[in-house]
Design a protein around this motif. Structure first.
Motif, PDB file in Angstrom:
ATOM      1  N   HIS A 229      -6.331   8.778  -0.652  1.00 34.93           N
ATOM      2  CA  HIS A 229      -7.204   8.829   0.521  1.00 34.93           C
ATOM      3  C   HIS A 229      -8.047   7.564   0.662  1.00 34.93           C
ATOM      4  CE1 HIS A 229      -5.976  12.818   1.433  1.00 34.93           C
ATOM      5  NE2 HIS A 229      -6.567  13.403   0.387  1.00 34.93           N
ATOM      6  N   GLN A 230      -8.306   6.876  -0.421  1.00 31.45           N
ATOM      7  CA  GLN A 230      -9.082   5.639  -0.349  1.00 31.45           C
ATOM      8  C   GLN A 230      -8.262   4.474   0.199  1.00 31.45           C
ATOM      9  OE1 GLN A 230     -10.651   4.926  -4.247  1.00 31.45           O
ATOM     10  NE2 GLN A 230     -12.093   6.649  -4.159  1.00 31.45           N
ATOM     11  N   GLN A 231      -6.950   4.589   0.137  1.00 31.79           N
ATOM     12  CA  GLN A 231      -6.104   3.522   0.667  1.00 31.79           C
ATOM     13  C   GLN A 231      -6.153   3.535   2.185  1.00 31.79           C
ATOM     14  OE1 GLN A 231      -4.314   1.160  -0.911  1.00 31.79           O
ATOM     15  NE2 GLN A 231      -4.999   1.855  -2.934  1.00 31.79           N
ATOM     16  N   PRO A 232      -6.239   2.354   2.797  1.00 29.45           N
ATOM     17  CA  PRO A 232      -6.207   2.331   4.275  1.00 29.45           C
ATOM     18  C   PRO A 232      -4.884   2.884   4.779  1.00 29.45           C
ATOM     19  CG  PRO A 232      -6.926   0.220   3.372  1.00 29.45           C
ATOM     20  CD  PRO A 232      -6.415   1.028   2.219  1.00 29.45           C
ATOM     21  N   HIS A 233      -4.950   3.486   5.945  1.00 25.42           N
ATOM     22  CA  HIS A 233      -3.745   4.080   6.517  1.00 25.42           C
ATOM     23  C   HIS A 233      -2.778   2.978   6.915  1.00 25.42           C
ATOM     24  CE1 HIS A 233      -5.265   8.163   6.608  1.00 25.42           C
ATOM     25  NE2 HIS A 233      -6.405   7.709   7.100  1.00 25.42           N
TER      26      HIS A 233
ATOM     27  N   ARG B 136       0.826  -1.211   0.000  1.00 28.86           N
ATOM     28  CA  ARG B 136       0.000   0.000   0.000  1.00 28.86           C
ATOM     29  C   ARG B 136       0.859   1.260   0.000  1.00 28.86           C
ATOM     30  NH1 ARG B 136      -4.279  -1.677   4.591  1.00 28.86           N
ATOM     31  NH2 ARG B 136      -2.405  -1.358   5.804  1.00 28.86           N
TER      32      ARG B 136
ATOM     33  N   GLN C 263      -7.633  13.009  -8.971  1.00 29.18           N
ATOM     34  CA  GLN C 263      -7.856  11.570  -8.971  1.00 29.18           C
ATOM     35  C   GLN C 263      -6.788  10.844  -8.157  1.00 29.18           C
ATOM     36  OE1 GLN C 263      -8.086  10.277 -13.035  1.00 29.18           O
ATOM     37  NE2 GLN C 263      -9.975  11.427 -13.464  1.00 29.18           N
TER      38      GLN C 263
ATOM     39  N   ASP D 295      -7.510  11.390  -4.508  1.00 26.95           N
ATOM     40  CA  ASP D 295      -8.639  10.562  -4.074  1.00 26.95           C
ATOM     41  C   ASP D 295      -8.219   9.107  -3.912  1.00 26.95           C
ATOM     42  OD1 ASP D 295     -10.197  12.812  -4.098  1.00 26.95           O
ATOM     43  OD2 ASP D 295     -11.040  12.421  -6.106  1.00 26.95           O
ATOM     44  N   ALA D 296      -7.380   8.620  -4.831  1.00 26.61           N
ATOM     45  CA  ALA D 296      -6.911   7.229  -4.721  1.00 26.61           C
ATOM     46  C   ALA D 296      -6.056   7.032  -3.479  1.00 26.61           C
ATOM     47  CB  ALA D 296      -6.121   6.856  -5.976  1.00 26.61           C
TER      48      ALA D 296
ATOM     49  N   CYS E  19       0.767   4.142  -2.778  1.00 25.86           N
ATOM     50  CA  CYS E  19       0.572   5.578  -2.528  1.00 25.86           C
ATOM     51  C   CYS E  19       1.709   6.396  -3.137  1.00 25.86           C
ATOM     52  CB  CYS E  19       0.475   5.824  -1.032  1.00 25.86           C
ATOM     53  SG  CYS E  19      -1.015   5.146  -0.257  1.00 25.86           S
TER      54      CYS E  19
ATOM     55  N   HIS F  82       0.975   6.707  -6.776  1.00 25.17           N
ATOM     56  CA  HIS F  82      -0.078   7.691  -7.037  1.00 25.17           C
ATOM     57  C   HIS F  82       0.448   9.122  -6.857  1.00 25.17           C
ATOM     58  CE1 HIS F  82      -3.540   5.219  -7.837  1.00 25.17           C
ATOM     59  NE2 HIS F  82      -3.341   4.481  -6.751  1.00 25.17           N
TER      60      HIS F  82
END
Length: 904
Positions: free
Chosen positions: A678-682, A647, A672, A675-676, A651, A654
């Motif tokens: 922020h959609q990833q889990p921390h 992950r 975009q 947004d991608a 990030c 991205h």
């Protein structure tokens, strides 16, 4: 030698002088060996007809085996093994006598054999009983007479109150006895007809009364057959064919065998003992195996139900191991192995560090007591990892002692293992310990080079190279290249071919070139890396599912074995004189993803078409998201770490895509990417990543690009972007420090706008940046600093010489970096500062060069600015047509950039 020494136990009655009898099983007991005070009185039976008294038996030696009659041919007991049983409780009965129903016998277990001294007992006389011939198909052996004193070989006289019991004559039919337990019966066999008198029929079996408590009966050690060879319990044996039937009235018959057994209390069958310790261990391992197999799926979804199921499996396995450890039934090696396994699961799956340390200490004590060197070193290795989480200083001190002990006993395998573990501790501790880590790795390389363990030497040099890249000292590049050269030399001389080492070597060399901004050399090294990955794509030497690398170690002769199958997690046994050290490294999927990221970075500097690097980074994301790749079973925390790493790389990719889109003013693509992200889990807080500050920086670039200056200033003034006046790395991270520098430069640019102008703050920021940026080791930072100073307005303004110096610094840096963005900015700033309203060929060439580089960069704003300045130069030269076309193109590009700001 006495007569008893040469005579088998079966000849206690003088078998050589008596006629041959049917077989007598040695498991049964002699008649009349009960304590006199324990006998019950038999019921009075009708007095039989007088029969002659049989002659006395010859005396028997006192030490002869008393309880058994001779039931073997020629007195040889060892030649016969039978399934026939007799019991002394049944007296002889004559066919003419009226049988009396006998009381039910209580079944008692037979004790073990006792010494002969305990078997010499006197027997209490019994009331007279009419002997009656009784026949059973199981045996026909004559039994010892009930009143023979085996101590002296004479008859025991009955008491005056009880008349003696007559003993049948030898001419009568032999007496037959049956075991009252009915659990050991022989198969039904026909009796010899020579012993069957005419007009006689064997009556039904009955049980004679016996005492409720019997004295211990001697029992020989022979193994008795079980009931599977006997008839059914309630089945009445059929009469012999050679025996004529004898009509007896029903009211005078004895109870049947089935009736006797039905009334007898059931013998409690002893339950088969089941050893639960192996079952507990197997259940625990099954639970761990099932939990580890599903760890990757659980790590990706992290759904509550799957996590609960995983925790239940782990808790069940730990509970089973805990019960096994507390059972006190463990032999030493199994106890040490279970302690190691239990502690490893506790460390991997739970936070019970103290309990894990206690269990490991117990296992190490067992290993010391029994000299299990392999399990001892493996337990100490795991204990060091546990102790480092709680007390790093104590771990460093203790691990140095273990390394010294291994060196004393020449256990080279564990010297390597503890040294590598110590180096990882130093690298995890942070930058102050990097020097110690490098020194420790050099010691490993020295020992490995001396013993010709070339794979260990190569890995140590590679890790030293990565450590130098982390420190980024003044001569870091030379040290990294020296490490690369050492590994390449070892590969050529020893023909070392380990896929993971080859890939790590290429990645280190490529990363060094990228840090040095040598993009032409980086492109060549990238091509070599891609070709090597293609060759190893389907190689069996590098499995897709595992991320382990096996480093060969030459065994030392005349040393104690310290490697076994129980140490395969650290040191693994090999064939011949070679063992292997197991290290965790990049898997094949991770290596491909990193290669795609590096490919996009190289393409960003060399791309002739904008957006090519973004396509390469998108391919890297596809490789990371490939769900078809299955990994080896592993604990859930390890799977979470691996998933967090994926992950984190996602990030980063991205962010790279967003920054590349910002350079071409594609603000919709930037949104975009945000947004991608922020959609990833921390990721976990312990990962130590800089994703948060990178995401914040990308958001500030977007706000500034869409002309939202207020929001951009708020972001740039965030405490995360606050600079240290001393120029030290913020939080020990070079990346965060560089981002703080870039954020401050953006603040200076925003304050050039009339609505946000603040000369005092601008001068303060310049004074803060000057000592940090002028001598910065990164050429890109120095180039950006020169371009900002050359294009900004200050109070008082910079002199022409100062402006020329900054322009020259930015232009030379852009050319060295081969950065089209920097080069476009430098040329257009030079045109604005030095050739504004200047007529001549040099001014026109400068404007044309700026417009050309702006088109290569793909940035719409700089393209519109460059076209406007080119139109102005044409207009000064009097070339109005070309000036109009250039101005019109500039307006079109400006409008297009404005539209993109509205979408973003």
């Amino acid at each position: 030698m006495t007569y008893r020494d040469t005579m088998p136990p079966g000849q206690a009655y003088g078998g050589g002088h008596q006629p041959q009898h049917p077989q007598f099983h040695p498991q049964q007991h002699a008649y009349g060996q009960h304590q006199p005070q324990q006998h019950q009185q038999r019921p009075q039976l009708p007095q039989p007809q007088a029969q002659p008294q049989p002659p006395r038996l010859p005396p028997v030696s006192q030490t002869a085996y008393p309880p058994y009659a001779n039931g073997y041919q020629n007195g040889n007991q060892q030649q016969y093994q039978h399934n026939q049983y007799v019991h002394p409780a049944y007296p002889q009965q004559h066919p003419q006598s009226q049988p009396q129903p006998q009381p039910q016998l209580q079944q008692l277990p037979l004790p073990h054999p006792q010494p002969p001294a305990q078997q010499q007992r006197q027997h209490q006389p019994q009331p007279p009983v009419q002997p009656t011939a009784q026949y059973y198909p199981t045996s026909s052996a004559p039994q010892p007479q009930p009143y023979v004193n085996y101590s002296n070989g004479t008859y025991t006289q009955p008491s005056p109150s009880q008349p003696p019991i007559p003993i049948p004559t030898p001419s009568a039919a032999p007496v037959q006895f049956v075991n009252p337990s009915y659990l050991q019966q022989s198969p039904i066999t026909p009796r010899p007809t020579s012993h069957v008198p005419p007009a006689s029929q064997p009556p039904s079996r009955t049980m004679s009364p016996q005492t409720s408590q019997l004295p211990p009966i001697a029992r020989p050690p022979q193994r008795t057959p079980f009931a599977q060879d006997s008839p059914k319990l309630n089945e009445r044996p059929p009469p012999s064919r050679a025996t004529p039937s004898l009509k007896i009235p029903k009211d005078q018959r004895r109870p049947s065998v089935g009736a006797g057994v039905a009334k007898s209390p059931a013998t409690p069958s002893s339950s088969v003992h089941t050893e639960t310790l192996p079952l507990l261990i197997c259940v625990a391992e099954d639970c761990f195996e099932k939990a580890n197999a599903a760890s990757q799926r659980v790590a990706k979804s992290m759904s509550e139900a799957e996590v609960v199921d995983h925790h239940k499996l782990v808790a069940t396995g730990l509970g089973c191991l805990d019960v096994a450890l507390k059972s006190n039934k463990l032999w030493p090696r199994l106890e040490a192995r279970l302690c190691l396994r239990y502690a490893s699961v506790l460390i991997d799956e739970t936070t019970n560090i103290m309990e894990a340390e206690t269990t490991l200490t117990r296992g190490i004590a067992v290993c010391d007591k029994n000299r299990f060197l392999d399990l001892k070193y493996c337990s100490q290795f795991l204990l060091m990892k546990t102790l480092f989480q709680r007390n790093p200083k104590a771990a460093f001190k203790l691990i140095e002692g273990h390394i010294s002990d291994c060196g004393t006993y020449k256990h080279v395998h564990w010297i390597y293992a503890f040294r590598f573990l110590k180096a990882s501790f130093h690298l995890q501790a942070g930058s102050p310990a990097e020097h110690s880590a490098i020194d420790n790795l050099r010691k490993i390389a020295g020992v490995a080079n001396q013993r010709k363990d070339y794979s260990i030497f190569a890995m140590a040099m590679l890790l030293e190279g990565f450590a130098h890249m982390t420190t980024m000292k003044d001569d870091w590049a030379n040290r990294v290249q020296l490490c690369v050269a050492q590994v390449s030399k070892i590969q050529l001389e020893s023909s070392l071919q380990i896929p993971q080492i080859d890939i790590l070597l290429r990645l280190l060399d490529l990363a060094c070139s990228l840090h040095q901004k040598q993009h032409n050399s980086a492109a060549q090294k990238l091509a070599v890396l891609q070709r090597l990955l293609e060759e190893l794509k389907n190689s069996p030497d590098w499995p897709l599912q595992t991320g382990e690398v096996l480093l060969s170690i030459n065994r030392m002769p005349n040393t104690a074995p310290t490697v076994s199958n129980d140490t395969r997690a650290v040191v693994r046994q090999g064939e011949g004189n070679v063992d292997y050290l197991v290290l965790s490294t990049l898997g094949k999927q991770e290596a491909w993803a990193i290669a795609w990221v590096f490919n996009g970075i190289v393409a960003h500097y060399r791309a002739t078409t904008p957006g090519r690097s973004a396509a390469l980074w998108t391919e890297g994301l596809r490789v990371l998201d490939d769900t078809k790749v299955s990994t080896a079973p592993q604990p859930l925390p390890e799977a979470l770490k691996q998933h967090d790493w994926a992950r984190e790389l996602t990030c980063y990719t991205h962010i790279l895509i967003g920054l590349q889109a910002a350079t071409v003013t594609d603000w919709a693509r930037v949104k975009q990417s945000l947004d991608a992200i922020h959609q990833q889990p921390h990721t976990s807080p312990s990962s130590g990543s800089s994703l948060d500050i990178l995401t914040l920086y990308l958001e500030g670039c977007r706000q500034q690009g869409i002309a939202n200056m207020e929001e951009a200033l708020v972001i740039w003034k965030n405490p995360r972007f606050e600079l240290d006046p001393t120029g030290a790395y913020k939080n020990g991270s070079r990346l965060e420090t560089e981002l703080c520098i870039l954020a401050t430069l953006n603040r200076v640019y925003i304050m050039q706008e009339p609505n946000h102008r603040d000369n005092a703050e601008t001068a303060e920021l310049i004074d803060l940046l000057r000592p940090i940026c002028e001598d910065n080791p990164d050429l890109e930072i120095r180039t950006a600093w020169n371009l900002v100073l050359a294009s900004s307005i200050f109070e008082p303004e910079l002199s022409l010489n100062q402006a020329k110096r900054h322009i020259q610094g930015g232009l030379s840096g852009a050319q060295q970096l081969n950065n089209t963005q920097y080069l476009s900015m430098a040329l257009n700033i030079m045109r604005c500062k030095l050739f504004q309203d200047v007529v001549g060929e040099q001014a026109l060439k400068s404007a044309k060069a700026g417009a050309t580089q702006a088109r290569k960069s793909g940035n719409l704003l700089w393209m519109s600015v460059a076209e406007g300045m080119l139109g102005q130069s044409f207009e000064i030269e009097g070339r109005m047509g070309e000036a109009g076309r250039a101005r019109g193109e500039g307006v079109r590009l400006a409008n297009e950039a404005y539209e993109k700001t509205l979408v973003g």
